[in-house]
Write an enzyme that holds these catalytic residues in place. Structure first.
Site, PDB file in Angstrom:
ATOM      1  N   LYS A   1     -10.394 -11.862 -16.137  1.00 30.78           N
ATOM      2  CA  LYS A   1     -10.590 -12.004 -17.579  1.00 30.78           C
ATOM      3  C   LYS A   1      -9.933 -13.273 -18.125  1.00 30.78           C
ATOM      4  O   LYS A   1     -10.544 -13.992 -18.933  1.00 30.78           O
ATOM      5  CB  LYS A   1     -10.015 -10.778 -18.303  1.00 30.78           C
ATOM      6  CG  LYS A   1     -10.284 -10.751 -19.799  1.00 30.78           C
ATOM      7  CD  LYS A   1     -11.724 -10.389 -20.082  1.00 30.78           C
ATOM      8  CE  LYS A   1     -11.967 -10.157 -21.561  1.00 30.78           C
ATOM      9  NZ  LYS A   1     -13.326  -9.648 -21.831  1.00 30.78           N
TER      10      LYS A   1
ATOM     11  N   GLY B   1       0.828  -1.200   0.000  1.00 30.58           N
ATOM     12  CA  GLY B   1       0.000   0.000   0.000  1.00 30.58           C
ATOM     13  C   GLY B   1       0.860   1.245   0.000  1.00 30.58           C
ATOM     14  O   GLY B   1       2.066   1.180   0.281  1.00 30.58           O
TER      15      GLY B   1
ATOM     16  N   CYS C   1       5.301  -6.070   1.527  1.00 35.98           N
ATOM     17  CA  CYS C   1       5.589  -4.638   1.509  1.00 35.98           C
ATOM     18  C   CYS C   1       4.936  -3.934   2.702  1.00 35.98           C
ATOM     19  O   CYS C   1       5.352  -4.150   3.832  1.00 35.98           O
ATOM     20  CB  CYS C   1       5.166  -4.028   0.170  1.00 35.98           C
ATOM     21  SG  CYS C   1       5.855  -2.375  -0.132  1.00 35.98           S
ATOM     22  N   TYR C   2       3.901  -3.115   2.492  1.00 36.54           N
ATOM     23  CA  TYR C   2       3.249  -2.450   3.624  1.00 36.54           C
ATOM     24  C   TYR C   2       2.728  -3.471   4.622  1.00 36.54           C
ATOM     25  O   TYR C   2       2.773  -3.251   5.839  1.00 36.54           O
ATOM     26  CB  TYR C   2       2.102  -1.563   3.136  1.00 36.54           C
ATOM     27  CG  TYR C   2       1.391  -0.826   4.265  1.00 36.54           C
ATOM     28  CD1 TYR C   2       1.906   0.368   4.755  1.00 36.54           C
ATOM     29  CD2 TYR C   2       0.223  -1.351   4.832  1.00 36.54           C
ATOM     30  CE1 TYR C   2       1.264   1.028   5.800  1.00 36.54           C
ATOM     31  CE2 TYR C   2      -0.416  -0.691   5.872  1.00 36.54           C
ATOM     32  CZ  TYR C   2       0.106   0.498   6.353  1.00 36.54           C
ATOM     33  OH  TYR C   2      -0.523   1.148   7.386  1.00 36.54           O
TER      34      TYR C   2
ATOM     35  N   GLU D   1       4.540 -10.943  -6.322  1.00 36.00           N
ATOM     36  CA  GLU D   1       3.433 -11.164  -7.253  1.00 36.00           C
ATOM     37  C   GLU D   1       3.676 -10.602  -8.648  1.00 36.00           C
ATOM     38  O   GLU D   1       2.947 -10.940  -9.589  1.00 36.00           O
ATOM     39  CB  GLU D   1       2.143 -10.560  -6.680  1.00 36.00           C
ATOM     40  CG  GLU D   1       2.107  -9.044  -6.604  1.00 36.00           C
ATOM     41  CD  GLU D   1       2.700  -8.467  -5.322  1.00 36.00           C
ATOM     42  OE1 GLU D   1       2.388  -7.319  -4.982  1.00 36.00           O
ATOM     43  OE2 GLU D   1       3.499  -9.178  -4.670  1.00 36.00           O
TER      44      GLU D   1
ATOM     45  N   HIS E   1       7.853  -7.388  -3.769  1.00 35.42           N
ATOM     46  CA  HIS E   1       6.601  -7.830  -4.386  1.00 35.42           C
ATOM     47  C   HIS E   1       6.832  -9.126  -5.165  1.00 35.42           C
ATOM     48  O   HIS E   1       7.298  -9.115  -6.302  1.00 35.42           O
ATOM     49  CB  HIS E   1       6.050  -6.744  -5.305  1.00 35.42           C
ATOM     50  CG  HIS E   1       5.551  -5.545  -4.567  1.00 35.42           C
ATOM     51  ND1 HIS E   1       4.277  -5.474  -4.044  1.00 35.42           N
ATOM     52  CD2 HIS E   1       6.173  -4.385  -4.222  1.00 35.42           C
ATOM     53  CE1 HIS E   1       4.122  -4.316  -3.427  1.00 35.42           C
ATOM     54  NE2 HIS E   1       5.255  -3.633  -3.513  1.00 35.42           N
TER      55      HIS E   1
ATOM     56  N   SER F   1     -23.666  -9.745 -26.665  1.00 37.13           N
ATOM     57  CA  SER F   1     -22.961  -8.766 -27.492  1.00 37.13           C
ATOM     58  C   SER F   1     -22.035  -9.416 -28.504  1.00 37.13           C
ATOM     59  O   SER F   1     -21.622  -8.787 -29.471  1.00 37.13           O
ATOM     60  CB  SER F   1     -22.137  -7.829 -26.600  1.00 37.13           C
ATOM     61  OG  SER F   1     -21.048  -8.538 -26.014  1.00 37.13           O
ATOM     62  N   GLY F   2     -21.673 -10.672 -28.264  1.00 30.36           N
ATOM     63  CA  GLY F   2     -20.679 -11.328 -29.105  1.00 30.36           C
ATOM     64  C   GLY F   2     -19.292 -11.254 -28.512  1.00 30.36           C
ATOM     65  O   GLY F   2     -18.372 -11.909 -28.983  1.00 30.36           O
ATOM     66  N   GLY F   3     -19.140 -10.444 -27.432  1.00 30.17           N
ATOM     67  CA  GLY F   3     -17.866 -10.379 -26.736  1.00 30.17           C
ATOM     68  C   GLY F   3     -17.649 -11.615 -25.877  1.00 30.17           C
ATOM     69  O   GLY F   3     -18.563 -12.419 -25.659  1.00 30.17           O
ATOM     70  N   VAL F   4     -16.447 -11.750 -25.358  1.00 27.40           N
ATOM     71  CA  VAL F   4     -16.090 -12.941 -24.590  1.00 27.40           C
ATOM     72  C   VAL F   4     -16.943 -13.075 -23.332  1.00 27.40           C
ATOM     73  O   VAL F   4     -17.483 -14.146 -23.042  1.00 27.40           O
ATOM     74  CB  VAL F   4     -14.589 -12.921 -24.220  1.00 27.40           C
ATOM     75  CG1 VAL F   4     -14.243 -14.105 -23.317  1.00 27.40           C
ATOM     76  CG2 VAL F   4     -13.731 -12.956 -25.473  1.00 27.40           C
ATOM     77  N   ASP F   5     -17.102 -12.001 -22.573  1.00 28.18           N
ATOM     78  CA  ASP F   5     -17.770 -12.082 -21.276  1.00 28.18           C
ATOM     79  C   ASP F   5     -19.231 -12.517 -21.396  1.00 28.18           C
ATOM     80  O   ASP F   5     -19.673 -13.457 -20.728  1.00 28.18           O
ATOM     81  CB  ASP F   5     -17.681 -10.747 -20.537  1.00 28.18           C
ATOM     82  CG  ASP F   5     -16.245 -10.304 -20.307  1.00 28.18           C
ATOM     83  OD1 ASP F   5     -15.353 -11.171 -20.374  1.00 28.18           O
ATOM     84  OD2 ASP F   5     -16.020  -9.100 -20.075  1.00 28.18           O
ATOM     85  N   SER F   6     -19.994 -11.816 -22.244  1.00 30.27           N
ATOM     86  CA  SER F   6     -21.413 -12.167 -22.368  1.00 30.27           C
ATOM     87  C   SER F   6     -21.584 -13.533 -23.009  1.00 30.27           C
ATOM     88  O   SER F   6     -22.512 -14.278 -22.675  1.00 30.27           O
ATOM     89  CB  SER F   6     -22.171 -11.099 -23.170  1.00 30.27           C
ATOM     90  OG  SER F   6     -21.752 -11.071 -24.518  1.00 30.27           O
TER      91      SER F   6
END
Length: 530
Positions: free
Chosen positions: A386, A60, A87-88, A181, A179, A234-239
């Site tokens: 994602k 942080g 870290c923090y 990560e 870090h 919509s044709g997008g990946v998510d929907s």
């Protein structure tokens, strides 16, 4: 996700907090992010109820000595739950447990080298690293730990940070100043794995296959045996992934509505219909609303107005068409659920340490629908990042070419066609954009690029084609790499590829006589032009 062990990440405002969760999940361990305030109530009741297997304290921007420094109840360290401070989180642990934190004589931002002082099973994160070895890590701190708490073991050091890592082996509390990560710590995944499996004893029992089974059970429980769900596709990946998952759960009780708003990619309507109607046999209603949207766009050039028009008209079309397929939504009868492709970063952003980010552009979504149509939300992807959504899509049998599609903005070509939106100008952009995608795919670069597309500029210039003078518009090619869309760098496409794209667009797309390449990163620019 109570069926799995839970690693809890407490967020102190680090820009890397989401990366921590992603790195943990990459090792098949389920992880959630919550604000640090979860651990500062008197009895830690809510945190206890979650039954975490391990807790990670994020980094942080604060100093532990700031008047308003974020802090936690020290009783957290007495719960017997393995803890990793980063870290923090490491500095706060030292501060609360009797150590000393001071401003560093020399701040560390960037790559650094740490020397491992303890190894083997008792060394926690360094159990796989021989004592005396040096590791390249990523530091980002102005303060450092100057004295570790009583009973703690000094496990690593650097030239500028004497206590780069320390641990209480018996209490399973481990802290690192760097870090682990980020990709700039090359062995970071190994170090996190040492903590997850060597200290926490994680089972590594989280997978997309198990997520599918559990999500199907959740959807069925929420919707019930007769409930119906509608989904704006919509044709997008998510929907697309959300629709495929819900369809697997409730079959023909899902109805998808695809609105052709006139600002879609070339062939998008047929592409979506083929996959969902013909391949998955989903009840798909395709609505041709191109004329309606183009009429609403007449005389509008402001990008925010374009976005608002799309949002308003989409809701209006969605309401109208829903009623025609037998769903009396306004009265609460018929379909009572609306599916949305909400992802985990959206959930985190709404409750994070820092709160919602400043709005740079309004986002097009169906956020107004649930309230206006009296629908309950079904959000089966709200626990996923994602990249995990793409993995889930493959698990559900969606074709690779759909899963690997580059992100496409909700307002579609409306924010890539600068100036007036007419069918003629949109067709010019559609055709140029199709050439860009064809050539980048042919070069084998499509899946390695975050986004690549064309922008039609309302800028005319003089050209010569054959023996004739031309005065036509300009296509700007944009190609960027990014991990999450928050920052992006422009892609150094090969000159030969740029040349082929330019030649084809100028020769094949009537109305364009010039192609330029955008070499602006984000920031200072944005990925989309509007």
């Amino acid at each position: 996700m109570s069926a799995h062990q839970l690693i809890l990440v407490l967020d102190f405002g680090s820009q890397y907090t989401q990366l921590i969760a992603r790195r943990v999940r990459e090792q098949a361990v389920y992880c959630e992010i919550h604000p640090y305030t979860l651990a500062n109530d008197a009895e830690l009741a809510q945190l206890r109820a979650m039954k975490p297997t391990g807790i990670i304290l994020s980094g942080g921007p604060s100093s532990v000595y700031d008047a308003d420094a974020p802090t936690i109840n020290p009783k957290l360290y007495e719960l017997g739950i393995p803890i990793l401070g980063i870290c923090y989180g490491a500095q706060l642990t030292a501060h609360l447990l009797g150590g000393v934190v001071r401003p560093a004589d020399k701040r560390e931002y960037g790559r650094a080298t740490v020397r491992v002082r303890a190894s083997g099973d008792h060394a926690g994160v360094f159990r796989s690293v021989p004592q005396g070895d040096e590791l390249t890590v990523w530091m980002s701190h102005g303060d450092h730990v100057d004295a570790i708490p009583p009973g703690y073991l000094h496990t690593a050091e650097s030239d500028n940070c004497p206590y780069a890592a320390f641990a209480n082996i018996a209490k399973k509390i481990h802290c690192v100043q760097f870090h682990a990560e980020v990709v700039h710590t090359p062995r970071g995944a190994e170090l996190l794995g040492n903590w997850l499996f060597g200290v926490v004893g994680a089972a590594g029992d989280w997978s997309m296959a198990s997520f599918v089974d559990e999500s199907i059970a959740k959807i069925r429980a929420q919707v019930g045996p007769t409930g119906r769900v509608i989904c704006g596709l919509s044709g997008g990946v998510d929907s697309s992934v959300a629709a495929a998952l819900i369809h697997r759960a409730i079959g023909d009780r899902l109805t998808c509505i695809f609105v052709d708003n006139g600002v879609l990619r070339k062939g998008e309507r047929d592409y979506v219909a083929t996959i969902f109607r013909d391949h998955f046999h989903v009840d798909l209603r395709v609505i041709d609303a191109e004329d309606r949207f183009l009429k609403a766009f007449e005389g509008v050039t402001d990008p925010e107005k374009k976005r608002k028009i799309i949002g308003y008209e989409f809701i209006a079309v969605f309401e109208e068409q829903s009623k025609t397929i037998g769903h009396s939504l306004a009265s609460g009868e018929g379909a009572k659920f609306l599916a949305q492709g909400t992802l985990y970063p959206d959930v985190i952003e709404s409750v994070s340490f820092k709160g919602p980010s400043a709005v740079i552009k309004s986002h097009h979504n169906v956020g107004g629908l649930p309230e206006r149509m009296n629908l309950a939300l079904v959000e089966p992807l709200r626990e996923l990042f994602k990249d995990e959504v793409r993995q889930l899509g493959l698990e559900l049998g969606l074709p690779q070419h759909m899963i690997s599609r580059q992100p496409f903005p909700g307002p579609g070509l409306a924010v890539r066609c600068l100036g007036h939106l007419t069918k003629a100008r949109l067709d010019v952009l559609r055709n140029a954009d199709a050439i860009i995608e064809e050539e980048i795919r042919a070069a084998g670069l499509y899946e390695s690029i975050w986004q690549s597309f064309g922008v039609l500029l309302p800028v005319k210039s003089v050209g010569v084609m054959g023996d004739a003078r031309t005065y036509e518009e300009t296509i700007c090619l944009r190609a960027v790499n990014s991990r999450d869309g928050m920052t992006a760098d422009w892609v150094q496409l090969p000159y030969e590829l740029l040349g082929r794209i330019s030649t084809r667009i100028v020769n094949e797309v009537k109305g364009v006589n010039r192609v330029v390449y955008d070499i602006t990163s984000k920031p200072p620019g944005t990925i989309e032009w509007e």
